[in-house]
Design an enzyme around this catalytic site. Structure first.
Site, PDB file in Angstrom:
ATOM      1  N   ASP A  58      -6.883   4.718   9.062  1.00  0.00           N
ATOM      2  CA  ASP A  58      -6.259   3.528   9.657  1.00  0.00           C
ATOM      3  C   ASP A  58      -6.282   3.687  11.183  1.00  0.00           C
ATOM      4  O   ASP A  58      -6.912   4.617  11.712  1.00  0.00           O
ATOM      5  CB  ASP A  58      -4.827   3.337   9.123  1.00  0.00           C
ATOM      6  CG  ASP A  58      -3.881   4.422   9.605  1.00  0.00           C
ATOM      7  OD1 ASP A  58      -4.354   5.416  10.221  1.00  0.00           O
ATOM      8  OD2 ASP A  58      -2.669   4.286   9.404  1.00  0.00           O
ATOM      9  N   TYR A 105      -9.752   1.455   3.574  1.00  0.00           N
ATOM     10  CA  TYR A 105      -8.518   2.181   3.867  1.00  0.00           C
ATOM     11  C   TYR A 105      -7.572   2.205   2.662  1.00  0.00           C
ATOM     12  O   TYR A 105      -7.091   3.257   2.248  1.00  0.00           O
ATOM     13  CB  TYR A 105      -7.783   1.571   5.085  1.00  0.00           C
ATOM     14  CG  TYR A 105      -6.409   2.159   5.177  1.00  0.00           C
ATOM     15  CD1 TYR A 105      -6.247   3.453   5.638  1.00  0.00           C
ATOM     16  CD2 TYR A 105      -5.292   1.470   4.685  1.00  0.00           C
ATOM     17  CE1 TYR A 105      -4.999   4.050   5.641  1.00  0.00           C
ATOM     18  CE2 TYR A 105      -4.050   2.056   4.687  1.00  0.00           C
ATOM     19  CZ  TYR A 105      -3.912   3.349   5.166  1.00  0.00           C
ATOM     20  OH  TYR A 105      -2.689   3.943   5.142  1.00  0.00           O
ATOM     21  N   GLU A 109       1.462   0.635   1.008  1.00  0.00           N
ATOM     22  CA  GLU A 109       0.312   0.640   1.917  1.00  0.00           C
ATOM     23  C   GLU A 109      -0.027  -0.779   2.378  1.00  0.00           C
ATOM     24  O   GLU A 109      -0.387  -0.999   3.529  1.00  0.00           O
ATOM     25  CB  GLU A 109      -0.922   1.280   1.245  1.00  0.00           C
ATOM     26  CG  GLU A 109      -0.823   2.785   1.102  1.00  0.00           C
ATOM     27  CD  GLU A 109      -0.743   3.515   2.441  1.00  0.00           C
ATOM     28  OE1 GLU A 109      -1.135   2.934   3.470  1.00  0.00           O
ATOM     29  OE2 GLU A 109      -0.250   4.652   2.458  1.00  0.00           O
TER      30      GLU A 109
END
Ligand code: SF4
Length: 359
Positions: free
Chosen positions: A138, A120, A37
């Site tokens: 996102d 996020y 991520e």
């Protein structure tokens, strides 16, 4: 009348049938989800894959990441940009070792408290790795939500982002939050495309999507005009020695500011080539044998644009000042991370260093 929430099972079916076999999806672990991520922020999936694999081979655990040297970490990150992401990864790994027994915590707030974790990242790791029902919003998800709702509010504002986050939370299926978040992101990447006509015919939401029905999807999301980048002119020097195995001079950047603590090709903050050469010659007391221009380059940072000209200086050997190092081509390849900003000139090193083979 059907709603978006009614079609969430169709989205999940689409995702489970279409999801790409990406390396961080199998085997799946909180550590792998987290690293992927962070790498995927600001970087395309295809570009991340080789970085991720190399990173996992060398740093397969939180403990290994916590213990890696800063220099090696920067080398593993070289080319991905936004180097603070890598520094925060290591900081968070140390926090995880010290505060959570070396395991990422299965708790949204505890994740959010770690270095480099915003809403996020905490949401993505919590939902995908631990099945905690929280949204992960996102840029892809913002676009999909804005289009589904035909919402023309500016997605750069906190208020709009919050509202879209709450919308995504309301759609979240409690039994599959990770798949739902990943599916919305994947839909945004592959179907609800940015800056072009979305592929609505392939979309599980096409019968309920207001943006599609009103034929306004391509106009969304609305983003206010970006602030203009400040332009800075630089002269970048490739300073080489005339030894049997030629070397190039690298300089360590200051610990704070742009590209903090990374290695760079020495530079002067001007586009006046002769002034720049004089400045560098006197800074290093270098005995210069050859001066040659080696082309131009441009690099965009988030708020600054560097317009660069490159100059080769062939010199006789002189001792490297503090915060500098003489590096062979092999050293540059294996050890010192040169940021992408210098790529227009660093890519010439194999030629400028007399075609020494890159191993
Ligand atoms: Fe995006 Fe079209 Fe799907 Fe709406 S129907 S979410 S605009 S791809």
């Amino acid at each position: 009348m059907l709603t978006v929430k009614d079609l969430v099972p169709s989205l999940l079916s689409w995702y489970r049938a279409e999801a790409r076999p990406l390396p961080w999806r199998s085997p799946l672990s909180p550590y792998r989800v987290w690293v992927s991520e962070i790498m995927l922020q600001q970087t395309r999936i295809e570009a991340v894959i080789p970085y991720f694999e190399r990173f996992m081979n060398e740093l397969p655990t939180v403990q290994a990441l916590a213990a890696v040297s800063d220099e090696r970490l920067m080398k593993l990150w070289e080319g991905l940009g936004y180097y603070n992401r890598a520094r925060n990864l290591k900081k968070a790994a140390i926090q995880i070792c010290e505060q959570h027994g070396g395991e990422l915590p299965a708790d949204y707030d505890a994740l959010h408290a770690l270095a480099g974790f915003g809403d996020y990242t905490a949401g993505a790791v919590a939902s995908i790795a631990f099945g905690i029902p929280v949204p992960a919003v996102d840029g892809n998800v913002l676009r999909v939500v804005a289009r589904l709702k035909a919402d023309f509010d500016d997605v750069m504002t906190t208020a709009t982002r919050r509202r879209h986050t709450e919308t995504a939370r309301a759609w979240l299926p409690p039994d599959a939050p990770g798949d739902f978040n990943a599916a919305l992101m994947e839909l945004g990447e592959r179907v609800c495309l940015p800056n072009t006509m979305p592929r609505c015919e392939q979309c599980p939401f096409k019968t309920v999507c207001e943006g599609h029905k009103q034929q306004v999807a391509v106009l969304l999301p609305v983003r206010r005009a970006k602030t203009k980048r400040r332009v800075e002119y630089r002269t970048i020097f490739v300073i080489t020695t005339d030894e049997d195995v030629p070397r190039v001079l690298l300089r360590k950047r200051p610990a704070k500011g742009l590209l903090a603590g990374l290695w760079e090709l020495p530079q002067a903050e001007t586009d006046d080539a002769s002034a720049a050469v004089s400045e560098i010659r006197s800074a290093y007391s270098a005995d210069v044998r050859e001066t040659r221009t080696i082309g131009d380059g441009v690099h965009m940072f988030s708020h600054v644009e560097w317009r660069m000209q490159g100059i080769l200086l062939r010199t006789t050997y002189f001792p490297a000042p503090s915060d500098h190092v003489w590096a062979t081509l092999q050293d540059v390849h294996a050890r010192y991370a040169l940021p992408t900003a210098f790529r227009p000139f660093s890519r010439l090193l194999p030629i400028l260093l007399e075609k020494e083979e890159i191993p």
